[in-house]
Design an enzyme around this catalytic site. Sequence first.
Site, PDB file in Angstrom:
ATOM      1  CG  ASN A  69      -0.215  -0.055   2.505  1.00  0.00           C
ATOM      2  OD1 ASN A  69       0.499   0.869   2.865  1.00  0.00           O
ATOM      3  ND2 ASN A  69      -0.347  -1.179   3.226  1.00  0.00           N
ATOM      4  CE  LYS A 127       7.452 -11.837 -14.265  1.00  0.00           C
ATOM      5  NZ  LYS A 127       8.179 -11.123 -15.310  1.00  0.00           N
ATOM      6  CE  LYS A 156      -7.687  -3.003  14.809  1.00  0.00           C
ATOM      7  NZ  LYS A 156      -6.595  -3.419  13.964  1.00  0.00           N
ATOM      8  CG  ASP A 165      -5.617  -6.604  14.456  1.00  0.00           C
ATOM      9  OD1 ASP A 165      -4.726  -5.933  15.020  1.00  0.00           O
ATOM     10  OD2 ASP A 165      -6.686  -6.114  14.054  1.00  0.00           O
ATOM     11  CB  ILE A 166       0.438  -6.584  14.818  1.00  0.00           C
ATOM     12  CG1 ILE A 166       0.865  -7.453  13.625  1.00  0.00           C
ATOM     13  CG2 ILE A 166       1.593  -6.360  15.781  1.00  0.00           C
ATOM     14  CD1 ILE A 166       1.715  -6.735  12.604  1.00  0.00           C
ATOM     15  CG  PHE A 198      -1.855   5.911  13.632  1.00  0.00           C
ATOM     16  CD1 PHE A 198      -1.232   5.920  14.869  1.00  0.00           C
ATOM     17  CD2 PHE A 198      -1.773   7.044  12.838  1.00  0.00           C
ATOM     18  CE1 PHE A 198      -0.543   7.039  15.304  1.00  0.00           C
ATOM     19  CE2 PHE A 198      -1.081   8.169  13.254  1.00  0.00           C
ATOM     20  CZ  PHE A 198      -0.464   8.177  14.491  1.00  0.00           C
TER      21      PHE A 198
END
Length: 430
Positions: A236, A315, A369, A334-335, A351
């Site tokens: 991303n 590849k 969370k 999910d850390i 965040f």
Amino acid sequence: MSEPTHASSGASCAGSRRERLDLAGRRIVLGLSGGIACYKSAELLRLLTQAGADVHVVMTAGAQRFITLDTMQALSGHPVATDIWDAREPNGMPHINLTRGADAVLVAPASADFIARLAQGRAEDLLSLVCLARPWGVGERPVPLLLAPAMNREMWAHPATQRNLAQVSADGALVLGVDSGAQACGEIGDGRMLEAAALLEELVAALAPKPLAGRRVLITAGPTFEAIDPVRGITNLSSGKMGFAIARAAREAGAEVTLVAGPVHLATPRGVRRIDVRSATQMHEAVLPIAAAQDLFVATAAVADWRPASLSAQKIKKDGKKVAPTFELAENPDILAAVAALPQRPYCVGFAAESEKLEAHAREKLHRKRLPLIVGNLGPATFGRDDNALLLVDAHSTRALPADGQAADKLALARELVQEIARRMAQEAA
Ligand code: C5P
């Protein structure tokens, strides 16, 4: 130290853009002793004044062999002090006048001989005398002394030099560096003076308030890269700049900082331990074993939600096929949620990078969370940029940072955020 905090001294308006002046309102005494690294001190002086500092230069006789008084006078805007018996001083006491009201004394370069003189408390040249006569702890407002050593590697490694460094450190001086590498003499090794930008970063850190002194802080930053095959992957647009700024701000605030970084092209903030990872799984593996030992965890990383379920060993080729390949996705760990669920969890700040409905999405993540605080920002408006606008969301309130909601420099924001988090941690502990 004088009062202006980063938050108040950090930003000034130049047109519509806010620029950071990290040393606004600060008075710095810059000392130069004899060494070829004096050529870097002109650049350092320029950076100090550009950061808003009022700089007064003191040079030893040795320093004047390497760089002229005229250069340093032109760059500082003040005559350079060289003489204990300077008749221009109305009271005849330059060694007192220079440091009363100063925020710091920075000696760069600090030669082996100069450090030896400091270790002995000698005072026969103006710079040694200034260091000895500076307010150092008896009075109310000590003036920190920072030394940037510069010398040949043999001189640096010599037991006499190391003994003197240990002594001046024990006496309260902060020793910055040294760097390693090619030396002017042609040898290679330890003893190079830190670069001007690094010295500026260290000085700014030394002058910062220390609400996180002795605290351990863990930060994730940047994107993750989820490999599809050996040459492609899913990632991303996160640049990591916000997380790196928070790492620097936390270190300035006195914390011992570990930064777990996804693939980014950013310099490590000084004094920060960095662990490079690529995928979400690697980030999870780097974070979880050390998370419980932290006081604070700030998850700024834009972690990919999914990864290809299997990695193609070679590849994936088009081979004239008309049908695009498809692949299964597996969910990433999910850390942040995993750290927040630890029995001995650090204070956790998440965040939320959104493209719309910032407050609603941030609040939903806060609850899902189980976090005390989440920081919302608009991803497309901030990814890759040097500025940002934050929304601090907790169970009871929502607050924009900066208050006017306009974009501000990421490091200035990071400093305010760190101060705010430190306040909340202190409140929670009370
Ligand atoms: O909604 P999302 O799960 O993306 O929440 C974003 C927050 O959670 C950020 O603080 C991000 O660093 C963290 N996160 C994480 N591990 C994931 C996904 C998000 O630590 N797999």
